[in-house]
Design a protein around this motif. Structure first.
Motif, short mmCIF file in Angstrom:
data_model
loop_
_atom_site.label_atom_id
_atom_site.label_comp_id
_atom_site.label_asym_id
_atom_site.label_seq_id
_atom_site.Cartn_x
_atom_site.Cartn_y
_atom_site.Cartn_z
N ARG A 119 0.82 -1.21 0.00
CA ARG A 119 0.00 0.00 0.00
C ARG A 119 0.85 1.26 0.00
O ARG A 119 0.49 2.27 -0.63
CB ARG A 119 -0.94 -0.02 1.20
N TRP A 120 1.98 1.21 0.72
CA TRP A 120 2.83 2.39 0.77
C TRP A 120 3.34 2.77 -0.61
O TRP A 120 3.47 3.94 -0.94
CB TRP A 120 4.00 2.17 1.72
N LYS A 171 -14.12 1.72 -1.68
CA LYS A 171 -13.55 1.97 -3.00
C LYS A 171 -14.55 1.69 -4.11
O LYS A 171 -14.61 2.43 -5.11
CB LYS A 171 -12.28 1.13 -3.19
N SER A 193 0.61 4.52 -2.56
CA SER A 193 0.44 5.89 -2.06
C SER A 193 1.56 6.80 -2.54
O SER A 193 1.33 7.94 -2.95
CB SER A 193 0.39 5.89 -0.53
N ILE A 227 -4.68 8.01 -0.44
CA ILE A 227 -5.43 7.34 0.64
C ILE A 227 -6.17 6.10 0.16
O ILE A 227 -6.56 5.26 0.99
CB ILE A 227 -6.42 8.31 1.31
N GLU A 228 -6.38 5.97 -1.13
CA GLU A 228 -7.19 4.85 -1.65
C GLU A 228 -6.69 3.48 -1.22
O GLU A 228 -7.50 2.61 -0.85
CB GLU A 228 -7.26 4.92 -3.17
N PRO A 229 -5.37 3.22 -1.23
CA PRO A 229 -4.92 1.88 -0.82
C PRO A 229 -5.29 1.51 0.61
O PRO A 229 -5.26 0.32 0.96
CB PRO A 229 -3.39 1.95 -0.99
N TRP A 230 -5.62 2.49 1.42
CA TRP A 230 -5.90 2.24 2.83
C TRP A 230 -7.40 2.14 3.11
O TRP A 230 -7.81 1.94 4.26
CB TRP A 230 -5.28 3.36 3.68
N LEU A 231 -8.23 2.31 2.06
CA LEU A 231 -9.67 2.24 2.23
C LEU A 231 -10.15 0.79 2.07
O LEU A 231 -9.49 -0.03 1.43
CB LEU A 231 -10.37 3.12 1.20
N SER A 232 -11.31 0.53 2.61
CA SER A 232 -11.87 -0.82 2.48
C SER A 232 -12.36 -1.04 1.04
O SER A 232 -12.60 -0.09 0.29
CB SER A 232 -13.05 -1.00 3.44
#
Length: 265
Positions: free
Chosen positions: A122-123, A199, A126, A190-195
């Protein structure tokens, strides 16, 4: 893929070199007051420098993606800095330039097409999204360096005003890009950290996110808040409102330069 092929994919495009040359020549013309029309020289200098920053913005996305696992960006021409090679040439180059000419707003460009399924972590996702607007931040720091370093002695007024206006474009582009709105880089951060469900619900609105933001900017109260934030950042970097105003006045030379700016020290 051979080493020679990789090198050819990363060779800087003559188109980008040409735009950079225009920036250098017109910047020299503004500095030396060589041009018969200072406003035209400022217009060409700021516009070409803005296109250079747009190319670097997209390049930053692509280069970060390359080091994160998407080796396809080279074959797509993204690493050549050629503005004609980007997926959305209209969004990435043409519309941002038109918005600068019409309203003096740093419109965020359309991101290059990244094959996200090649990237793990995810990092990394981002960082790929953040790399573009961080380039605008860096560009703004460079443009404002003479101001916050208090190194303006000997800098011609017209060149100082041009730098101030160019810095305004970079700051406004960075702020807009970092908004967590679908379709903008801020949402990509922030999208990679959303459920997954969130999304899926947001996905249909992504194509309209940028239009929504600019519709809001036409609301006077929202526009005032936005540019108050831009001006606050610029003041923190040593640029006052008069310098950005005079820069934009010179840039829009077809409207006639402001007489006060013409005689300002």
């Amino acid at each position: 893929m051979t080493t020679a092929s990789r090198k050819s994919e990363q060779r800087i495009s003559p188109v980008f070199l040409g735009i950079t040359a225009v920036t250098a020549v017109t910047g020299w013309a503004v500095w030396t007051d060589f041009a018969a029309s200072p406003g035209l020289a400022v217009f060409l200098f700021v516009t070409s420098a803005w296109v250079v920053s747009l190319c670097l913005h997209e390049y930053a996305h692509a280069r970060t993606a390359l080091h994160s696992g998407d080796i396809s960006v080279g074959a797509k021409g993204y690493l050549s800095l050629n503005p004609l090679a980007y997926t959305h040439a209209l969004l990435s180059i043409i519309l941002p330039v038109l918005f600068v000419i019409m309203g003096g707003i740093g419109l965020p460009g359309g991101a290059v097409f990244i094959e996200r399924d090649r990237i793990r972590g995810r990092w990394r996702h981002s960082l790929i999204s953040a790399a573009g607007p961080l380039t605008n931040v860096l560009f703004a720091v460079v443009c404002t360096a003479p101001f916050w370093l208090d190194a303006l002695d000997g800098v011609p007024a017209d060149f100082r005003f041009a730098l101030a206006f160019l810095a305004l474009l970079q700051v406004s582009a960075a702020i807009l890009n970092f908004l967590p709105v679908p379709g903008l880089d801020g949402y990509g951060v922030i999208e990679p950290w959303l459920s997954y469900n969130v999304k899926r619900q947001v996905e249909p609105f992504a194509p309209f996110g940028l239009l929504f933001v600019f519709a809001l900017l036409w609301v006077p109260s929202v526009n005032a808040v936005f540019f108050d934030a831009v001006d606050a950042v610029l003041r923190g970097l040593g640029i006052n409102d008069l310098e950005t105003y005079c820069g934009q006045s010179l840039y829009r030379f077809w409207e006639g330069a402001d007489e006060y700016c013409a005689v300002s020290p």
